[in-house]
Design an enzyme around this catalytic site. Structure first.
Site, PDB file in Angstrom:
ATOM      1  CG  ASN A 113      -1.632   1.218   1.378  1.00  0.00           C
ATOM      2  OD1 ASN A 113      -1.717   2.067   0.398  1.00  0.00           O
ATOM      3  ND2 ASN A 113      -2.203   1.407   2.567  1.00  0.00           N
ATOM      4  CD1 TRP A 114       3.559   1.070  -3.013  1.00  0.00           C
ATOM      5  CD2 TRP A 114       3.600   2.235  -4.900  1.00  0.00           C
ATOM      6  NE1 TRP A 114       4.301   0.201  -4.086  1.00  0.00           N
ATOM      7  CE2 TRP A 114       4.333   1.281  -4.989  1.00  0.00           C
ATOM      8  CE3 TRP A 114       3.467   3.404  -5.766  1.00  0.00           C
ATOM      9  CZ2 TRP A 114       4.949   1.109  -6.412  1.00  0.00           C
ATOM     10  CZ3 TRP A 114       4.258   3.297  -7.081  1.00  0.00           C
ATOM     11  CH2 TRP A 114       4.915   2.013  -7.133  1.00  0.00           C
ATOM     12  CE  LYS A 115      -0.164   3.441   4.849  1.00  0.00           C
ATOM     13  NZ  LYS A 115      -0.380   3.693   6.158  1.00  0.00           N
ATOM     14  CG  HIS A 163      -6.161   2.021   4.919  1.00  0.00           C
ATOM     15  ND1 HIS A 163      -5.707   3.044   5.723  1.00  0.00           N
ATOM     16  CD2 HIS A 163      -5.134   1.264   4.794  1.00  0.00           C
ATOM     17  CE1 HIS A 163      -4.368   2.819   6.041  1.00  0.00           C
ATOM     18  NE2 HIS A 163      -3.921   1.896   5.604  1.00  0.00           N
ATOM     19  CD  GLU A 220      -3.256   5.668   6.608  1.00  0.00           C
ATOM     20  OE1 GLU A 220      -3.260   5.885   5.448  1.00  0.00           O
ATOM     21  OE2 GLU A 220      -2.196   5.119   7.189  1.00  0.00           O
ATOM     22  CD  GLU A 268      -3.769  -2.526   6.944  1.00  0.00           C
ATOM     23  OE1 GLU A 268      -2.686  -2.517   6.876  1.00  0.00           O
ATOM     24  OE2 GLU A 268      -4.255  -1.269   6.907  1.00  0.00           O
ATOM     25  N   GLY A 313       2.077   2.333  10.656  1.00  0.00           N
ATOM     26  CA  GLY A 313       2.946   3.328  10.363  1.00  0.00           C
ATOM     27  C   GLY A 313       3.666   3.781  11.904  1.00  0.00           C
ATOM     28  CB  SER A 333       4.828  -1.610  12.156  1.00  0.00           C
ATOM     29  OG  SER A 333       4.545  -0.421  12.281  1.00  0.00           O
ATOM     30  N   GLY A 392       2.594  -1.067   4.232  1.00  0.00           N
ATOM     31  CA  GLY A 392       2.717   0.213   3.957  1.00  0.00           C
ATOM     32  C   GLY A 392       4.347   0.876   3.818  1.00  0.00           C
ATOM     33  N   GLY A 393       4.719   1.427   4.893  1.00  0.00           N
ATOM     34  CA  GLY A 393       6.110   1.880   4.584  1.00  0.00           C
ATOM     35  C   GLY A 393       7.039   0.982   3.958  1.00  0.00           C
TER      36      GLY A 393
HETATM   37  P1  PGA Z   1       2.441   0.462   7.718  1.00  0.00           P
HETATM   38  O1  PGA Z   1       1.016   0.398   7.152  1.00  0.00           O
HETATM   39  O2  PGA Z   1       2.983  -0.926   7.047  1.00  0.00           O
HETATM   40  O3  PGA Z   1       3.292   1.442   7.253  1.00  0.00           O
HETATM   41  O4  PGA Z   1       2.200   0.352   9.146  1.00  0.00           O
HETATM   42  C1  PGA Z   1       0.059  -0.645   6.655  1.00  0.00           C
HETATM   43  C2  PGA Z   1      -1.179   0.105   6.206  1.00  0.00           C
HETATM   44  O5  PGA Z   1      -1.473   1.103   6.437  1.00  0.00           O
HETATM   45  O6  PGA Z   1      -1.561  -0.605   5.136  1.00  0.00           O
END
Ligand code: PGA
Length: 249
Positions: free
Chosen positions: A9-11, A94, A96, A166, A172, A211, A232-233
């Site tokens: 997930n590149w966001k 998600h 967010e 999640e 994050g 994470s 994500g990251g």
């Molecule tokens: P993260 O993000 O791996 O940076 O914690 C996961 C996500 O939001 O899908």
């Protein structure tokens, strides 16, 4: 035996120039992967994903979708448009989107339905906040989020969907759920589906996100009900992402 799935997930990260190296590295690195691999990129880069990943083993998708099929919805992107760009997956719900953009359980269910109607595979994200975990209501929150979709689309729809657990406090933050904490919720999710349909529950891919790194992926993915990860990251750095893919066997 469920195949493992690792989804990046590149966001809201990337540029045409930086994506190019990342997409090529993932394409090459995944050539021998035992796991299914996909990346969910920002909308403008779908055409780049299509051109670099087309005819590779790596699938691609988007991070959100409109619940509407078409019409006067300025700024929105429909599921059919995503399908036009070769998307296989789309994230829905998600955290967010839920916390920053007002995606309620009902809206998430409508987006999930819209994705299925266009033959996309929705990745339904669920998870509790830190306050909810500390209040001991993790299970209630996750089941409420699942039930909103189950009551709208039915358990049968989950033969064409993926669930991602999640915990919001792990996204994050560098703070990962322990393998045991994650497994506990994953088992709960699977048993919730099993109450309605054992076969669908057995075949459902339930990803863990929050994470995940190369260093903790193997232990997480080794849990019986964890079928891969939503990353994500660490999906923004090819070597990190590929190390996670390699841990998904
Ligand atoms: P993260 O993000 O791996 O940076 O914690 C996961 C996500 O939001 O899908």
């Amino acid at each position: 035996m469920r195949t493992k799935l690792v989804v990046g997930n590149w966001k809201m990260h990337g540029s045409l120039a930086t994506n190019l190296g990342l997409l090529h590295a993932v394409r090459e690195g995944v050539a021998t992967s035992a796991a299914q691999v996909a990346v969910c990129v920002p909308y403008p880069y779908l055409t780049q994903a299509l051109s670099v990943l087309g005819s590779s083993l790596v699938a691609w998708g988007a991070q959100d979708v409109s619940e509407h099929a078409q019409g006067a919805w300025t700024g929105e992107v429909s599921a059919a448009m995503l399908a036009d760009f070769g998307c296989r997956y789309v994230l829905v719900g998600h955290s967010e989107r839920r916390s920053c953009f007002g995606d309620t359980d009902a809206i998430v269910a409508a987006k999930y339905a819209a994705a299925l109607a266009a033959n996309l595979t929705p990745i339904l994200c669920v998870g509790e906040t830190l306050a909810e975990r500390e209040a001991g209501i993790t299970g209630d929150v996750v089941m409420r989020q699942l039930d909103a979709v189950l009551s709208r689309c039915g358990v049968g729809s989950f033969s064409r969907a993926v669930v991602a657990y999640e915990p919001v406090w792990a996204i994050g933050t560098g703070r990962t759920a322990s393998p045991a904490q994650a497994q506990e919720v994953h088992a709960l999710i699977r048993s919730h589906f099993a109450r309605e349909n054992v076969e669908i529950a057995d075949n459902l891919q339930v990803l863990y996100g929050g994470s995940v790194k190369g260093a903790n992926a193997a232990e997480l993915f080794g849990q019986p009900d964890i079928d891969g990860g939503l990353i994500g990251g660490a999906s923004l750095v090819a070597t990190d992402f590929l190390a996670i893919c390699a841990a998904a066997i």
